[in-house]
Scaffold this motif. Structure first.
Motif, PDB file in Angstrom:
ATOM      1  N   LEU A   3      19.138  43.667  61.691  1.00  0.00           N
ATOM      2  CA  LEU A   3      19.053  43.756  60.415  1.00  0.00           C
ATOM      3  C   LEU A   3      17.855  44.441  59.865  1.00  0.00           C
ATOM      4  O   LEU A   3      17.759  45.105  58.835  1.00  0.00           O
ATOM      5  CB  LEU A   3      18.807  42.111  60.053  1.00  0.00           C
ATOM      6  N   ILE A   4      16.714  44.263  60.671  1.00  0.00           N
ATOM      7  CA  ILE A   4      15.497  44.824  60.281  1.00  0.00           C
ATOM      8  C   ILE A   4      15.310  46.344  60.516  1.00  0.00           C
ATOM      9  O   ILE A   4      15.005  47.358  59.808  1.00  0.00           O
ATOM     10  CB  ILE A   4      14.340  44.197  60.864  1.00  0.00           C
ATOM     11  N   PHE A   5      15.610  46.832  61.881  1.00  0.00           N
ATOM     12  CA  PHE A   5      15.370  47.977  62.396  1.00  0.00           C
ATOM     13  C   PHE A   5      16.928  48.779  62.500  1.00  0.00           C
ATOM     14  O   PHE A   5      16.610  49.885  62.849  1.00  0.00           O
ATOM     15  CB  PHE A   5      15.036  47.862  63.683  1.00  0.00           C
ATOM     16  N   GLY A   6      17.909  48.314  62.358  1.00  0.00           N
ATOM     17  CA  GLY A   6      19.095  49.101  62.325  1.00  0.00           C
ATOM     18  C   GLY A   6      19.572  49.218  63.911  1.00  0.00           C
ATOM     19  O   GLY A   6      18.861  48.390  64.679  1.00  0.00           O
ATOM     20  N   GLU A   7      20.493  49.735  64.063  1.00  0.00           N
ATOM     21  CA  GLU A   7      21.578  49.797  65.451  1.00  0.00           C
ATOM     22  C   GLU A   7      20.924  51.218  66.068  1.00  0.00           C
ATOM     23  O   GLU A   7      21.135  51.207  67.448  1.00  0.00           O
ATOM     24  CB  GLU A   7      22.647  49.781  65.268  1.00  0.00           C
ATOM     25  N   TYR A   8      20.034  52.035  65.728  1.00  0.00           N
ATOM     26  CA  TYR A   8      19.795  53.225  66.226  1.00  0.00           C
ATOM     27  C   TYR A   8      18.559  52.990  67.064  1.00  0.00           C
ATOM     28  O   TYR A   8      17.259  52.542  66.713  1.00  0.00           O
ATOM     29  CB  TYR A   8      19.439  54.238  65.200  1.00  0.00           C
ATOM     30  N   PRO A   9      18.458  53.823  68.447  1.00  0.00           N
ATOM     31  CA  PRO A   9      17.401  53.858  68.992  1.00  0.00           C
ATOM     32  C   PRO A   9      15.854  54.091  68.376  1.00  0.00           C
ATOM     33  O   PRO A   9      15.876  55.000  67.785  1.00  0.00           O
ATOM     34  CB  PRO A   9      17.503  54.359  70.405  1.00  0.00           C
ATOM     35  N   LEU A  10      14.747  53.596  68.771  1.00  0.00           N
ATOM     36  CA  LEU A  10      13.494  53.973  68.441  1.00  0.00           C
ATOM     37  C   LEU A  10      12.713  54.213  69.585  1.00  0.00           C
ATOM     38  O   LEU A  10      13.018  53.707  70.479  1.00  0.00           O
ATOM     39  CB  LEU A  10      12.903  52.861  67.374  1.00  0.00           C
ATOM     40  N   SER A  11      11.719  55.019  69.646  1.00  0.00           N
ATOM     41  CA  SER A  11      11.137  55.760  70.624  1.00  0.00           C
ATOM     42  C   SER A  11       9.293  55.807  70.342  1.00  0.00           C
ATOM     43  O   SER A  11       9.255  56.100  68.964  1.00  0.00           O
ATOM     44  CB  SER A  11      11.443  56.894  71.157  1.00  0.00           C
ATOM     45  N   LEU A  12       8.746  55.687  71.142  1.00  0.00           N
ATOM     46  CA  LEU A  12       7.342  56.040  70.943  1.00  0.00           C
ATOM     47  C   LEU A  12       6.722  57.373  71.898  1.00  0.00           C
ATOM     48  O   LEU A  12       7.358  57.457  73.026  1.00  0.00           O
ATOM     49  CB  LEU A  12       6.457  54.978  71.465  1.00  0.00           C
ATOM     50  N   PRO A  13       6.128  58.213  71.203  1.00  0.00           N
ATOM     51  CA  PRO A  13       5.429  59.390  72.041  1.00  0.00           C
ATOM     52  C   PRO A  13       4.569  58.948  73.012  1.00  0.00           C
ATOM     53  O   PRO A  13       3.992  57.854  72.896  1.00  0.00           O
ATOM     54  CB  PRO A  13       4.667  60.257  70.886  1.00  0.00           C
ATOM     55  N   PHE A  14       4.673  59.583  74.236  1.00  0.00           N
ATOM     56  CA  PHE A  14       3.412  59.404  75.095  1.00  0.00           C
ATOM     57  C   PHE A  14       2.225  59.418  74.854  1.00  0.00           C
ATOM     58  O   PHE A  14       1.265  58.448  75.374  1.00  0.00           O
ATOM     59  CB  PHE A  14       3.723  60.197  76.520  1.00  0.00           C
ATOM     60  N   SER A  15       1.800  60.097  73.777  1.00  0.00           N
ATOM     61  CA  SER A  15       0.492  59.957  73.105  1.00  0.00           C
ATOM     62  C   SER A  15       0.207  58.642  72.550  1.00  0.00           C
ATOM     63  O   SER A  15      -1.122  58.650  72.341  1.00  0.00           O
ATOM     64  CB  SER A  15       0.448  61.111  72.293  1.00  0.00           C
ATOM     65  N   ALA A  16       1.195  57.787  72.270  1.00  0.00           N
ATOM     66  CA  ALA A  16       0.797  56.379  71.706  1.00  0.00           C
ATOM     67  C   ALA A  16       0.002  55.634  72.773  1.00  0.00           C
ATOM     68  O   ALA A  16      -0.598  54.645  72.675  1.00  0.00           O
ATOM     69  CB  ALA A  16       1.928  55.717  71.327  1.00  0.00           C
ATOM     70  N   LEU A  17       0.190  56.187  74.269  1.00  0.00           N
ATOM     71  CA  LEU A  17      -0.577  55.412  75.382  1.00  0.00           C
ATOM     72  C   LEU A  17      -1.572  56.516  76.028  1.00  0.00           C
ATOM     73  O   LEU A  17      -2.698  56.358  75.806  1.00  0.00           O
ATOM     74  CB  LEU A  17       0.432  54.854  76.412  1.00  0.00           C
ATOM     75  N   LEU A  18      -0.905  57.723  76.423  1.00  0.00           N
ATOM     76  CA  LEU A  18      -1.792  58.692  76.926  1.00  0.00           C
ATOM     77  C   LEU A  18      -0.794  59.942  77.231  1.00  0.00           C
ATOM     78  O   LEU A  18       0.061  59.892  77.753  1.00  0.00           O
ATOM     79  CB  LEU A  18      -2.398  58.369  78.453  1.00  0.00           C
ATOM     80  N   GLY A  19      -1.174  61.033  76.512  1.00  0.00           N
ATOM     81  CA  GLY A  19      -0.364  62.197  76.615  1.00  0.00           C
ATOM     82  C   GLY A  19      -0.674  62.788  77.887  1.00  0.00           C
ATOM     83  O   GLY A  19      -1.585  62.579  78.500  1.00  0.00           O
ATOM     84  N   GLY A  20       0.067  64.038  78.177  1.00  0.00           N
ATOM     85  CA  GLY A  20      -0.252  64.767  79.376  1.00  0.00           C
ATOM     86  C   GLY A  20       0.498  64.364  80.563  1.00  0.00           C
ATOM     87  O   GLY A  20       1.213  63.174  80.651  1.00  0.00           O
ATOM     88  N   SER A  21       0.428  65.006  81.719  1.00  0.00           N
ATOM     89  CA  SER A  21       0.939  64.873  82.927  1.00  0.00           C
ATOM     90  C   SER A  21       0.209  65.404  84.088  1.00  0.00           C
ATOM     91  O   SER A  21      -0.898  65.901  83.973  1.00  0.00           O
ATOM     92  CB  SER A  21       2.492  65.188  82.965  1.00  0.00           C
ATOM     93  N   VAL A  22       0.656  64.486  85.220  1.00  0.00           N
ATOM     94  CA  VAL A  22      -0.151  65.059  86.288  1.00  0.00           C
ATOM     95  C   VAL A  22       0.746  65.602  87.382  1.00  0.00           C
ATOM     96  O   VAL A  22       1.974  65.097  87.545  1.00  0.00           O
ATOM     97  CB  VAL A  22      -0.685  63.696  87.116  1.00  0.00           C
TER      98      VAL A  22
END
Length: 303
Positions: free
Chosen positions: A124-143
């Motif tokens: 009801l609040i967010f709908g049925e479609y998937p939502l995502s967070l960017p890696f930058s919301a934690l730490l961007g980049g890769s090793v």
């Protein structure tokens, strides 16, 4: 997660899958820990565990979208909020269910109802479609590792998960409340007879288990790619798999279950991505048949 590979380059990908599997395995242990703790102390089957994790993920999405709060801050906020939710759920549900003729079965039904309610509200609040967070919301980049990039967010996530597992170990093994908790897991009647405040112990352990589920949700978008209202069922199934691989009712064995699941699943993703989940659950059935108590099941040591 890895999504398949060219078999000619399987060697480096297997090495990559092992490392990523270990990193995700620590998170999986964190994700399932609350489920095992709740069952171990109050002997109740929390079918809504995955839905609570999803709500933790939604909370992280809202806090990042509205206030640019990173996932570590969201995890702390979720832990505190869900701890309070756990206290409320305890007083509403646990005494009544424990006084019923079959607490485990009635808890299964009650938490199934809670699961359906959470999913309906989330839809009801967010709908049925998937939502995502960017890696930058934690730490961007890769090793770089063996020709493939491991997101730095996975490394941070694994480190935080390991810290939570260590803190939980300290709580259960080194504190008076933790020793009382383990005593209740082994023999509730005897521990109560020896003066353990069973209601206080159960209240804290139950609320802590619920709080762990909410906190784990802050990292869910990174491991599963996104969050959506109906994802709770799949996450609950994965959490039960991890718990049973270790030992149901033994929270610390969840670490072994999480690592085994993470590595096994990631390696399967390299070779048979379309069947990875099916094979994991077939392996779960084999474990249940061969060793119903889990790989680390059996008699727990006395406190």
């Amino acid at each position: 997660m890895t999504r398949g590979c060219n078999r000619l380059n399987a060697g480096p990908l297997v090495g990559y899958a092992l490392v990523v599997g270990l990193l995700e395995g620590l998170y999986f242990a964190f994700m399932a820990l609350g489920l095992n703790l709740v069952f171990g102390v109050v002997r109740m089957v929390n079918i809504a565990h995955g839905d609570l994790i999803v709500m933790g993920g939604y909370l992280a999405f809202v806090l990042f979208s509205a206030f640019k709060l990173n996932s570590l801050g969201s995890m702390v906020a979720a832990f505190l909020l869900f701890f309070v939710v756990g206290i409320a759920l305890y007083y509403v549900l646990v005494p009544r269910l424990q006084g019923s003729s079959d607490p485990e079965m009635f808890s299964f039904i009650a938490f199934f109802g809670i699961s359906m309610f959470i999913e309906a509200i989330a839809t009801l609040i967010f709908g049925e479609y998937p939502l995502s967070l960017p890696f930058s919301a934690l730490l961007g980049g890769s090793v770089e590792f063996m020709g493939h990039g491991i997101p730095k967010a996975f490394i941070v996530m694994a480190g935080v998960s390991a810290a939570v597992l260590v803190l939980t170990y300290y709580y259960l093994e080194m504190t008076g409340l933790g020793r009382a908790t383990r005593a209740m897991m082994q023999n509730p009647e005897q521990s109560a007879a020896l003066g353990v405040n069973s209601k206080l112990v159960a209240l804290f352990a139950f609320s802590y288990g619920i709080a762990l589920a909410g906190a784990a949700g802050a990292f869910t978008p990174y491991v599963f790619g996104n969050i959506y209202a109906a994802a709770g069922t799949q996450i609950t199934a994965i959490a039960f798999t991890i718990v049973i691989i270790g030992a149901l009712g033994n929270p610390l064995s969840t670490v072994i279950g999480g690592l085994i699941f993470g590595v096994f699943y990631q390696v399967l993703e390299v070779f048979v991505p379309s069947l990875a989940y099916a094979i994991v659950f077939i392996a779960l059935l084999a474990i249940i048949v061969a060793k119903p108590g889990g790989l680390l099941g059996g008699e727990q040591r006395e406190v």
